[in-house]
Design a protein around this motif. Sequence first.
Motif, PDB file in Angstrom:
ATOM      1  N   CYS A 102      29.614 -52.259 -36.123  1.00  9.15           N
ATOM      2  CA  CYS A 102      29.880 -51.500 -34.905  1.00  9.15           C
ATOM      3  C   CYS A 102      29.757 -52.451 -33.722  1.00  9.15           C
ATOM      4  O   CYS A 102      30.653 -52.579 -32.909  1.00  9.15           O
ATOM      5  CB  CYS A 102      28.859 -50.364 -34.781  1.00  9.15           C
ATOM      6  SG  CYS A 102      28.948 -49.514 -33.212  1.00  9.15           S
ATOM      7  N   ARG A 137      36.300 -56.417 -37.116  1.00  9.25           N
ATOM      8  CA  ARG A 137      36.014 -55.678 -35.895  1.00  9.25           C
ATOM      9  C   ARG A 137      34.560 -55.875 -35.485  1.00  9.25           C
ATOM     10  O   ARG A 137      33.694 -56.144 -36.338  1.00  9.25           O
ATOM     11  CB  ARG A 137      36.286 -54.185 -36.066  1.00  9.25           C
ATOM     12  CG  ARG A 137      35.413 -53.503 -37.087  1.00  9.25           C
ATOM     13  CD  ARG A 137      34.978 -52.109 -36.676  1.00  9.25           C
ATOM     14  NE  ARG A 137      34.008 -52.109 -35.603  1.00  9.25           N
ATOM     15  CZ  ARG A 137      33.980 -51.228 -34.631  1.00  9.25           C
ATOM     16  NH1 ARG A 137      34.870 -50.268 -34.574  1.00  9.25           N
ATOM     17  NH2 ARG A 137      33.043 -51.278 -33.691  1.00  9.25           N
ATOM     18  N   LYS A 175      29.942 -52.607 -25.353  1.00 11.36           N
ATOM     19  CA  LYS A 175      29.843 -51.314 -26.050  1.00 11.36           C
ATOM     20  C   LYS A 175      29.794 -50.132 -25.092  1.00 11.36           C
ATOM     21  O   LYS A 175      28.993 -50.117 -24.162  1.00 11.36           O
ATOM     22  CB  LYS A 175      28.566 -51.287 -26.900  1.00 11.36           C
ATOM     23  CG  LYS A 175      28.588 -52.187 -28.092  1.00 11.36           C
ATOM     24  CD  LYS A 175      29.743 -51.898 -29.031  1.00 11.36           C
ATOM     25  CE  LYS A 175      29.696 -50.515 -29.662  1.00 11.36           C
ATOM     26  NZ  LYS A 175      30.877 -50.290 -30.568  1.00 11.36           N
ATOM     27  N   PRO A 176      30.598 -49.127 -25.371  1.00 10.14           N
ATOM     28  CA  PRO A 176      30.481 -47.881 -24.602  1.00 10.14           C
ATOM     29  C   PRO A 176      29.368 -47.043 -25.218  1.00 10.14           C
ATOM     30  O   PRO A 176      29.459 -46.650 -26.365  1.00 10.14           O
ATOM     31  CB  PRO A 176      31.852 -47.219 -24.841  1.00 10.14           C
ATOM     32  CG  PRO A 176      32.273 -47.711 -26.199  1.00 10.14           C
ATOM     33  CD  PRO A 176      31.611 -49.039 -26.436  1.00 10.14           C
ATOM     34  N   GLU A 222      36.560 -54.430 -28.381  1.00  5.29           N
ATOM     35  CA  GLU A 222      36.882 -53.440 -27.340  1.00  5.29           C
ATOM     36  C   GLU A 222      36.863 -54.005 -25.926  1.00  5.29           C
ATOM     37  O   GLU A 222      36.000 -54.795 -25.563  1.00  5.29           O
ATOM     38  CB  GLU A 222      35.882 -52.262 -27.454  1.00  5.29           C
ATOM     39  CG  GLU A 222      36.145 -51.176 -26.414  1.00  5.29           C
ATOM     40  CD  GLU A 222      35.503 -49.835 -26.743  1.00  5.29           C
ATOM     41  OE1 GLU A 222      34.987 -49.648 -27.862  1.00  5.29           O
ATOM     42  OE2 GLU A 222      35.538 -48.954 -25.851  1.00  5.29           O
ATOM     43  N   GLN A 237      40.876 -53.464 -28.472  1.00  5.17           N
ATOM     44  CA  GLN A 237      40.608 -52.053 -28.745  1.00  5.17           C
ATOM     45  C   GLN A 237      40.378 -51.300 -27.436  1.00  5.17           C
ATOM     46  O   GLN A 237      39.573 -51.719 -26.608  1.00  5.17           O
ATOM     47  CB  GLN A 237      39.373 -51.949 -29.644  1.00  5.17           C
ATOM     48  CG  GLN A 237      38.945 -50.533 -29.966  1.00  5.17           C
ATOM     49  CD  GLN A 237      37.869 -50.483 -31.044  1.00  5.17           C
ATOM     50  OE1 GLN A 237      37.912 -51.254 -32.015  1.00  5.17           O
ATOM     51  NE2 GLN A 237      36.895 -49.606 -30.890  1.00  5.17           N
ATOM     52  N   GLY A 273      38.842 -47.893 -26.504  1.00  3.54           N
ATOM     53  CA  GLY A 273      38.010 -46.924 -27.204  1.00  3.54           C
ATOM     54  C   GLY A 273      38.373 -45.489 -26.864  1.00  3.54           C
ATOM     55  O   GLY A 273      39.123 -45.213 -25.915  1.00  3.54           O
ATOM     56  N   ALA A 274      37.823 -44.590 -27.684  1.00  2.00           N
ATOM     57  CA  ALA A 274      38.105 -43.170 -27.527  1.00  2.00           C
ATOM     58  C   ALA A 274      37.812 -42.673 -26.107  1.00  2.00           C
ATOM     59  O   ALA A 274      38.562 -41.886 -25.545  1.00  2.00           O
ATOM     60  CB  ALA A 274      37.262 -42.394 -28.536  1.00  2.00           C
ATOM     61  N   ARG A 275      36.722 -43.181 -25.528  1.00  2.00           N
ATOM     62  CA  ARG A 275      36.358 -42.719 -24.181  1.00  2.00           C
ATOM     63  C   ARG A 275      37.373 -43.133 -23.130  1.00  2.00           C
ATOM     64  O   ARG A 275      37.442 -42.563 -22.054  1.00  2.00           O
ATOM     65  CB  ARG A 275      34.992 -43.280 -23.784  1.00  2.00           C
ATOM     66  CG  ARG A 275      33.832 -42.716 -24.566  1.00  2.00           C
ATOM     67  CD  ARG A 275      32.619 -43.624 -24.338  1.00  2.00           C
ATOM     68  NE  ARG A 275      31.425 -43.157 -24.999  1.00  2.00           N
ATOM     69  CZ  ARG A 275      31.178 -43.306 -26.298  1.00  2.00           C
ATOM     70  NH1 ARG A 275      32.081 -43.871 -27.076  1.00  2.00           N
ATOM     71  NH2 ARG A 275      30.048 -42.887 -26.813  1.00  2.00           N
ATOM     72  N   LYS A 282      42.321 -45.873 -29.676  1.00  2.00           N
ATOM     73  CA  LYS A 282      41.621 -44.836 -30.429  1.00  2.00           C
ATOM     74  C   LYS A 282      41.806 -43.486 -29.739  1.00  2.00           C
ATOM     75  O   LYS A 282      41.735 -43.376 -28.517  1.00  2.00           O
ATOM     76  CB  LYS A 282      40.131 -45.192 -30.566  1.00  2.00           C
ATOM     77  CG  LYS A 282      39.941 -46.498 -31.350  1.00  2.00           C
ATOM     78  CD  LYS A 282      38.493 -46.759 -31.708  1.00  2.00           C
ATOM     79  CE  LYS A 282      38.102 -46.015 -32.970  1.00  2.00           C
ATOM     80  NZ  LYS A 282      36.729 -46.391 -33.401  1.00  2.00           N
ATOM     81  N   ARG A 324      40.085 -41.072 -35.097  1.00  2.00           N
ATOM     82  CA  ARG A 324      38.665 -41.357 -35.339  1.00  2.00           C
ATOM     83  C   ARG A 324      37.794 -40.099 -35.289  1.00  2.00           C
ATOM     84  O   ARG A 324      36.583 -40.181 -35.141  1.00  2.00           O
ATOM     85  CB  ARG A 324      38.148 -42.426 -34.379  1.00  2.00           C
ATOM     86  CG  ARG A 324      38.530 -42.233 -32.955  1.00  2.00           C
ATOM     87  CD  ARG A 324      37.797 -41.150 -32.212  1.00  2.00           C
ATOM     88  NE  ARG A 324      36.491 -41.597 -31.794  1.00  2.00           N
ATOM     89  CZ  ARG A 324      35.461 -40.809 -31.593  1.00  2.00           C
ATOM     90  NH1 ARG A 324      35.592 -39.489 -31.750  1.00  2.00           N
ATOM     91  NH2 ARG A 324      34.300 -41.282 -31.211  1.00  2.00           N
ATOM     92  N   HIS A 346      33.289 -43.353 -37.637  1.00  2.00           N
ATOM     93  CA  HIS A 346      32.877 -42.528 -36.501  1.00  2.00           C
ATOM     94  C   HIS A 346      33.137 -41.052 -36.771  1.00  2.00           C
ATOM     95  O   HIS A 346      32.411 -40.191 -36.290  1.00  2.00           O
ATOM     96  CB  HIS A 346      33.572 -42.992 -35.215  1.00  2.00           C
ATOM     97  CG  HIS A 346      33.048 -44.304 -34.738  1.00  2.00           C
ATOM     98  ND1 HIS A 346      33.557 -45.499 -35.186  1.00  2.00           N
ATOM     99  CD2 HIS A 346      32.023 -44.622 -33.912  1.00  2.00           C
ATOM    100  CE1 HIS A 346      32.871 -46.487 -34.632  1.00  2.00           C
ATOM    101  NE2 HIS A 346      31.931 -45.991 -33.863  1.00  2.00           N
ATOM    102  N   GLU A 406      33.072 -49.421 -40.408  1.00  2.00           N
ATOM    103  CA  GLU A 406      31.917 -50.178 -39.911  1.00  2.00           C
ATOM    104  C   GLU A 406      31.037 -50.646 -41.072  1.00  2.00           C
ATOM    105  O   GLU A 406      30.698 -49.863 -41.968  1.00  2.00           O
ATOM    106  CB  GLU A 406      31.111 -49.307 -38.935  1.00  2.00           C
ATOM    107  CG  GLU A 406      31.867 -49.111 -37.628  1.00  2.00           C
ATOM    108  CD  GLU A 406      31.042 -48.457 -36.537  1.00  2.00           C
ATOM    109  OE1 GLU A 406      31.414 -48.621 -35.371  1.00  2.00           O
ATOM    110  OE2 GLU A 406      30.032 -47.791 -36.840  1.00  2.00           O
TER     111      GLU A 406
END
Length: 281
Positions: free
Chosen positions: A45, A69, A74-75, A107, A125, A127-129, A150, A180, A215, A241
């Motif tokens: 991760c 990856r 990191k978020p 990311e 990457q 990210g989802a956010r 994502k 994800r 995730h 991961e």
Amino acid sequence: MAAAYSRELLKEALPLVAREIDSTVVEVRGRKIGGAYFGLVAGPCTVESREQTLVTARAVADAGATMLRGGAFKPRTSPYSFQGLGSEGLAILREAREETGLPIVTELLDPRHVEEVADTADVIQIGARNMQNSGLLAEVGRLDKPVLIKRGPAASVDELLMAAECVAKEGNEQIVLCERGIKTFESRTRYTLDLGAVAVLKRETHLPVIVDPSHAAGRRDLVPPLARAAAAVGADGVLIEVHPQPDEALCDGPQQLAADEFAEVAGEIAAVARLLGKQIG
Ligand code: PEP
Ligand code: MN
């Protein structure tokens, strides 16, 4: 975007990413995702240390991973959680690439880090956010580098496709989409893996679509079955991961696989992918 697009409207709304042409193959350092090629993206991760990252990189490379990856920036939901090693993490990822030859997926969180992250990443990457962060999407759209987007946990398939269109419109059409897991009422899994969305995406876009079962599940025992299902539904790859000591991980420990668990599931996924006429890219 409220309702789903009809096929005609889809082409009009998404001129660059709607499926009209054959599947796009995204290629980086000789590794391929899309079309007849299935990507096995694996790694921690978070880049926690040089040792942890190099040990994982070697293990996933030996198990047949096609890309490494690992998050340097990191978020995190809590501002008090470990935020990643930042620039130092990127340097560790470069070393891992040098040793294993695996392309790096990492990311980009903040437009202020575009140059720095792009300098190290082979695949950037989002990210989802940040899936709907239009400023960030435009920034990566101006790069000549593959982008992995994502899906946001509360974003529709159409919104994910539109995020890809935002990147493509700026000139960058090397895009991989990633399901994800989304938020539902179910609480036994961290999110709900939406494999129906993968089937829809495979029909509606020419872009490669991969699945992150880690995730989505939030627990390692469910990662192998969900990964096998992802390959079976027609995904172009998985993102998993892996940590040398998952229980000691600084982030997402419960969902990370140990190296031997990854090796086992990698073989199973490859077998399912082969059944569908794909080869490991
Ligand atoms: C990740 O891939 O480590 C990550 C933070 O994922 P997501 O953006 O899907 O939450
Ligand atoms: Mn994670």
